[in-house]
Design an enzyme around this catalytic site. Structure first.
Site, PDB file in Angstrom:
ATOM      1  NE  ARG A  49      -3.056   0.282   3.359  1.00 24.39           N
ATOM      2  CZ  ARG A  49      -3.105  -0.157   4.440  1.00 24.39           C
ATOM      3  NH1 ARG A  49      -4.542   0.249   3.979  1.00 24.39           N
ATOM      4  NH2 ARG A  49      -3.148  -0.394   5.151  1.00 24.39           N
ATOM      5  NE  ARG A  50       2.112   3.388   5.467  1.00 23.91           N
ATOM      6  CZ  ARG A  50       0.070   2.167   5.896  1.00 23.91           C
ATOM      7  NH1 ARG A  50      -0.325   2.603   5.174  1.00 23.91           N
ATOM      8  NH2 ARG A  50       0.973   1.598   6.774  1.00 23.91           N
ATOM      9  CD  GLU A 132      -9.697 -25.326   0.845  1.00 23.79           C
ATOM     10  OE1 GLU A 132     -10.265 -25.794  -0.267  1.00 23.79           O
ATOM     11  OE2 GLU A 132     -10.380 -25.052   1.992  1.00 23.79           O
ATOM     12  CB  VAL A 135     -14.238 -21.421   4.443  1.00 22.74           C
ATOM     13  CG1 VAL A 135     -14.962 -21.620   4.943  1.00 22.74           C
ATOM     14  CG2 VAL A 135     -14.999 -19.974   3.013  1.00 22.74           C
ATOM     15  CB  ILE A 139      -9.686 -26.155   7.363  1.00 18.32           C
ATOM     16  CG1 ILE A 139      -9.226 -26.290   9.025  1.00 18.32           C
ATOM     17  CG2 ILE A 139     -10.940 -28.238   7.551  1.00 18.32           C
ATOM     18  CD1 ILE A 139     -10.569 -26.655   9.768  1.00 18.32           C
ATOM     19  N   GLY A 190      -2.780 -12.774  14.889  1.00 17.21           N
ATOM     20  CA  GLY A 190      -2.288 -12.471  13.849  1.00 17.21           C
ATOM     21  C   GLY A 190      -3.835 -13.491  13.485  1.00 17.21           C
ATOM     22  CE  LYS A 208     -14.039 -17.136   7.789  1.00 16.58           C
ATOM     23  NZ  LYS A 208     -12.913 -17.626   8.880  1.00 16.58           N
TER      24      LYS A 208
HETATM   25  N1  LIG Z   1      -5.186 -13.331   9.232  1.00 15.86           N
HETATM   26  C1  LIG Z   1      -5.715 -14.460   8.862  1.00 15.86           C
HETATM   27  O1  LIG Z   1      -5.253 -15.448  10.197  1.00 15.86           O
HETATM   28  C2  LIG Z   1      -6.703 -14.744   7.634  1.00 15.86           C
HETATM   29  C3  LIG Z   1      -7.305 -13.437   6.658  1.00 15.86           C
HETATM   30  N2  LIG Z   1      -7.995 -14.188   5.665  1.00 15.86           N
HETATM   31  C4  LIG Z   1      -8.018 -12.827   4.235  1.00 15.86           C
HETATM   32  O2  LIG Z   1      -6.637 -13.131   4.157  1.00 15.86           O
HETATM   33  C5  LIG Z   1      -6.437 -11.265   3.570  1.00 15.86           C
HETATM   34  C6  LIG Z   1      -5.511 -10.522   3.804  1.00 15.86           C
HETATM   35  O3  LIG Z   1      -5.065 -10.804   5.378  1.00 15.86           O
HETATM   36  P1  LIG Z   1      -3.888 -10.590   6.465  1.00 15.86           P
HETATM   37  O4  LIG Z   1      -3.330 -10.600   5.516  1.00 15.86           O
HETATM   38  O5  LIG Z   1      -4.381 -11.866   7.772  1.00 15.86           O
HETATM   39  O6  LIG Z   1      -4.117  -8.705   6.078  1.00 15.86           O
HETATM   40  P2  LIG Z   1      -3.595  -7.651   6.509  1.00 15.86           P
HETATM   41  O7  LIG Z   1      -4.127  -6.423   6.762  1.00 15.86           O
HETATM   42  O8  LIG Z   1      -2.960  -8.576   7.375  1.00 15.86           O
HETATM   43  O9  LIG Z   1      -2.823  -7.692   5.695  1.00 15.86           O
HETATM   44  C7  LIG Z   1      -3.095  -7.037   4.592  1.00 15.86           C
HETATM   45  C8  LIG Z   1      -1.896  -6.458   3.852  1.00 15.86           C
HETATM   46  O10 LIG Z   1      -2.871  -5.497   1.989  1.00 15.86           O
HETATM   47  C9  LIG Z   1      -1.912  -4.555   2.166  1.00 15.86           C
HETATM   48  N3  LIG Z   1      -3.294  -3.113   1.545  1.00 15.86           N
HETATM   49  C10 LIG Z   1      -4.080  -2.645   1.580  1.00 15.86           C
HETATM   50  N4  LIG Z   1      -4.791  -2.780   0.450  1.00 15.86           N
HETATM   51  C11 LIG Z   1      -4.097  -2.808  -0.292  1.00 15.86           C
HETATM   52  C12 LIG Z   1      -3.405  -1.680  -1.309  1.00 15.86           C
HETATM   53  N5  LIG Z   1      -4.103  -0.861  -2.249  1.00 15.86           N
HETATM   54  N6  LIG Z   1      -2.518  -2.229  -2.567  1.00 15.86           N
HETATM   55  C13 LIG Z   1      -1.507  -2.971  -2.004  1.00 15.86           C
HETATM   56  N7  LIG Z   1      -1.753  -3.326  -0.893  1.00 15.86           N
HETATM   57  C14 LIG Z   1      -2.876  -3.061   0.058  1.00 15.86           C
HETATM   58  C15 LIG Z   1      -1.575  -4.158   3.635  1.00 15.86           C
HETATM   59  O11 LIG Z   1      -1.356  -2.727   4.016  1.00 15.86           O
HETATM   60  C16 LIG Z   1      -2.002  -5.008   4.314  1.00 15.86           C
HETATM   61  O12 LIG Z   1       0.108  -5.457   4.494  1.00 15.86           O
HETATM   62  C17 LIG Z   1      -7.934 -11.323   3.712  1.00 15.86           C
HETATM   63  O13 LIG Z   1      -8.787 -11.402   2.736  1.00 15.86           O
HETATM   64  C18 LIG Z   1      -8.603 -12.355   4.690  1.00 15.86           C
HETATM   65  O14 LIG Z   1     -10.048 -12.030   5.317  1.00 15.86           O
HETATM   66  C19 LIG Z   1      -8.384 -14.681   5.024  1.00 15.86           C
HETATM   67  C20 LIG Z   1      -7.822 -16.434   6.838  1.00 15.86           C
HETATM   68  C21 LIG Z   1      -7.146 -16.256   7.348  1.00 15.86           C
HETATM   69  N1  LIG Z   2      -9.729 -13.339  11.455  1.00 20.54           N
HETATM   70  C1  LIG Z   2     -10.519 -15.079  11.142  1.00 20.54           C
HETATM   71  C2  LIG Z   2      -9.062 -15.384  10.414  1.00 20.54           C
HETATM   72  C3  LIG Z   2      -9.322 -16.557   8.931  1.00 20.54           C
HETATM   73  O1  LIG Z   2     -10.602 -15.771   8.398  1.00 20.54           O
HETATM   74  C4  LIG Z   2     -10.322 -15.653  12.462  1.00 20.54           C
HETATM   75  O2  LIG Z   2     -10.008 -15.327  13.427  1.00 20.54           O
HETATM   76  O3  LIG Z   2     -10.957 -16.371  12.032  1.00 20.54           O
HETATM   77 NA    NA Z   3      -9.599 -23.737   3.944  1.00 17.45          NA
END
Ligand SMILES: NC(=O)C1=CN([C@@H]2O[C@H](COP(=O)(O)OP(=O)(O)OC[C@H]3O[C@@H](n4cnc5c(N)ncnc54)[C@H](O)[C@@H]3O)[C@@H](O)[C@H]2O)C=CC1
Ligand SMILES: N[C@@H](CC=O)C(=O)O
Ligand code: NA
Length: 438
Positions: A49-50, A132, A135, A139, A190, A208
Site C-alpha cells: 500500500r505504502r 480455499e 474459509v 483446512i 494474527g 464464510k
Molecule cells: N489473517 C488470517 O488469519 C486470515 C486472513 N484471511 C484473509 O486474507 C486476506 C489478507 O489478510 P491479512 O494478511 O491477515 O491482512 P493484513 O492486514 O495483515 O494484510 C493486508 C495487506 O494488504 C495491504 N494493502 C491494503 N490495501 C492495499 C493496496 N491497495 N495495494 C497493496 N497492498 C494493500 C496492507 O497494507 C496489508 O499489508 C484478507 O482477505 C483476510 O480476510 C483469510 C484467512 C485467514
Molecule cells: N479473522 C479470521 C481469520 C480467518 O479467516 C478468524 O479469526 O478466523
Molecule cells: Na480452507
C-alpha cells in the site's frame, strides 16, 4: 536440445500477515513446487500500500516491491490477492482476469459479496478463480465440498469458522476471561481481521457461511442472505447456563437444507449456540476451526485444523497456486463452482432449531402453568423443564425456570420468548440461546 518452458509469473497483492507467509513459502519451496507443477514459479512483483516503507521482512529483491497494483496485475499468469476488503481488491481481480491471469484469493468478504460476478468473469476469460483459504484457513474444505463430494448430496454444514471468536468463547468458558482482553490477544497472534469487529460481530463467519452454502447447495448465496449474530451478547450467565446443561457455547455457521410447504430452501445463519459436550464440534478449542458436513451417502464428515494465522492460511493459498499453475501447464480450466440448483434462501424465522431459555420467576403457584401455556400457544413443544433456586449477589433466593424446547421454527420460538418477557410471573429472561447439534 529443448528450451525449458518459461516460468509462470506470480504477482502478489498485499504483503501483510498472509502475504508475508506466502512469499516466504514460495521462496523456500521453489524447487519442490517446480517439481510438483512442472514449471517454475517466479514472483514478478509484490504490491504494497505504502511506498518508502522498509519491506526487507519479505526477503525479496526490493525491485519487486511496487505500489502500482494496477500495472502489476497486467503482467502475471497468476495473481494472488491478499489485500482483503471489497475495493480495490475486486477491481484488481477483474483486471487480472481481463489480462488472462488466474486468481487465487483468501478474501471471503469479497467472495461472499460478489462471488457470482467474479465466477462469471473467470468463465468468460477462461481462467481459474480459487479461494480455499477464504474459509477455515488451512483446512481443506472448499475443494472437498466442490470436488470430492460432487457426486453426493449435502444436507447440512455446521462450522466453527472464526478462530478469533472461538478463542474468545473458549477463554470465557475455561478461565472466565472477558471479551475485549481476549480479542486483543487474538489480534497479536494474527488471527483477527484488520478490523476485529468483523470477527466479533459475526461478519467474517457470515461471509464464510455464504461461501459454504453456495458450494454445498449449488446455489447463489450472498452475505445479505445470511442471518448474523455475533458474540457480544454472550455473557457469563449464558456460559454458566450451557455448562449446567453439559454444553458449551460456540459461534456456529449453519448452512442447511430445510423442507418447507413450498419446497426445499436453504437456511444460512451465524449465531452463538449451545452444543452438547459430546458433539465433535464441542472439542474445538482455542483458535482452531472445524467444519462438520452431513451428506446423504458419505454420512458425517469432520474437517479440523487451523483456521487463521499467517502460515496456516498461506498453506491453503499455496495449494491453490499449485492447482491453478498445474492447469496452466496442462491447459483449460480447473473445476469451478456451479449454481444450477437455484435453491431459495429462507428467512431466519423459517429456520428450525431448539431453544434454551432461563427465566427468573415469581416463586408462587401457577407460574409454571402460565409459562407452559405461552409455549403451547405458539406450538412450541417443551423437551425439559428444570426448576432451581439460586442465591443472588445480595444473598436473596431467586426462583429459576430452565426450559429446553424441541425443534420449532425460529419465528415461533422468538415470539414465545418475547411474550414470556411480558408475563407478570416472569421477573427476567436471564438467558436465551439456540441449541444445536443434537
Ligand atoms: N489473517 C488470517 O488469519 C486470515 C486472513 N484471511 C484473509 O486474507 C486476506 C489478507 O489478510 P491479512 O494478511 O491477515 O491482512 P493484513 O492486514 O495483515 O494484510 C493486508 C495487506 O494488504 C495491504 N494493502 C491494503 N490495501 C492495499 C493496496 N491497495 N495495494 C497493496 N497492498 C494493500 C496492507 O497494507 C496489508 O499489508 C484478507 O482477505 C483476510 O480476510 C483469510 C484467512 C485467514
Ligand atoms: N479473522 C479470521 C481469520 C480467518 O479467516 C478468524 O479469526 O478466523
Ligand atoms: Na480452507
Amino acid at each position: 536440445m529443448t528450451t525449458p518452458a518459461a516460468p509462470l509469473r506470480v504477482a502478489l497483492l498485499g504483503g501483510g500477515t498472509v502475504g508475508g507467509s506466502v512469499v516466504r513459502m514460495l521462496l523456500e519451496q521453489a524447487d519442490d513446487l517446480e517439481q510438483r507443477i512442472g514449471r517454475r514459479l517466479e514472483i514478478v512483483g509484490i504490491a504494497v500500500r505504502r511506498a518508502g516503507r522498509d519491506r526487507s521482512d519479505l526477503g525479496v529483491d526490493p525491485g519487486l516491491i511496487t505500489t502500482d497494483a494496477q500495472e502489476l496485475v497486467t503482467r502475471a499468469d497468476i495473481v494472488v490477492e491478499l489485500i482483503g476488503g471489497i475495493e480495490p481488491a475486486r477491481g484488481l481481480i477483474l483486471r487480472a482476469m481481463e489480462h488472462g491471469a488466474s486468481v487465487v484469493t483468501a478474501n471471503k468478504a469479497l467472495l461472499a459479496e460478489d462471488g457470482a460476478s467474479l465466477h462469471a468473469a473467470a468463465i468468460d476469460r477462461g481462467v481459474d478463480l480459487y479461494y480455499e483459504a477464504s474459509v477455515a484457513g488451512a483446512i481443506p474444505i472448499l475443494r472437498p465440498i466442490r470436488d470430492s463430494l460432487a457426486g453426493d448430496s449435502i444436507n447440512r454444514v455446521i462450522g466453527i469458522v472464526n478462530g478469533t471468536t472461538n478463542f474468545v468463547l473458549d477463554a470465557m468458558d475455561t478461565t472466565g476471561a472477558g471479551l475485549f482482553e481476549t480479542v486483543e490477544r487474538a489480534q497479536s497472534l494474527g488471527y483477527a481481521e484488520a478490523d476485529p469487529t468483523a470477527d466479533v460481530e459475526g461478519f467474517d463467519a457470515a461471509a464464510k457461511a455464504a461461501i459454504l452454502s453456495s458450494l454445498a447447495f449449488h446455489s447463489s448465496v450472498g452475505t445479505e442472505d445470511v442471518h448474523r449474530e455475533g458474540i457480544t451478547g454472550v455473557g457469563a450467565r449464558d456460559i454458566q447456563a450451557a455448562q449446567d446443561m453439559g454444553c458449551t457455547v460456540k459461534l456456529l455457521a449453519i448452512c442447511e437444507k430445510v423442507e418447507t410447504p413450498d419446497g426445499t430452501g436453504i437456511s444460512a445463519r451465524v449465531h452463538p449456540a449451545m452444543i452438547p459436550l459430546t458433539h465433535p464440534l464441542a472439542s474445538v478449542r482455542e483458535a482452531y476451526n472445524a467444519v462438520f458436513v452431513e451428506a446423504e451417502g458419505a454420512g458425517d464428515l469432520m474437517f479440523y485444523g487451523q483456521g487463521a494465522g499467517g502460515d496456516p492460511t498461506a498453506s491453503a493459498v499455496l495449494g491453490d497456486i499449485v492447482a491453478v499453475a498445474r492447469t496452466r501447464v496442462t491447459g483449460g480450466r480447473g473445476p469451478g463452482a456451479s449454481s444450477y440448483a437455484h435453491l431459495p434462501v429462507l428467512s431466519m424465522g423459517q429456520a428450525v432449531t431448539r431453544y434454551h431459555v432461563s427465566l427468573e420467576v415469581a416463586d408462587r403457584s401457577g407460574v409454571l402453568a402460565s409459562v407452559a401455556t405461552k409455549f403451547a400457544e405458539h406450538d412450541v413443544s417443551i423437551e425439559t423443564v428444570r426448576q432451581q433456586v439460586v442465591t443472588d449477589d445480595e444473598g436473596a433466593p431467586r426462583a429459576m425456570l430452565i426450559i429446553v424446547t424441541h425443534a420449532a421454527t425460529d419465528a415461533a420460538l422468538s415470539a414465545t420468548v418475547d411474550e414470556l418477557a411480558q408475563l407478570d410471573a416472569v421477573n427476567e429472561v436471564t438467558s436465551v440461546m439456540r441449541v444445536e447439534g443434537s
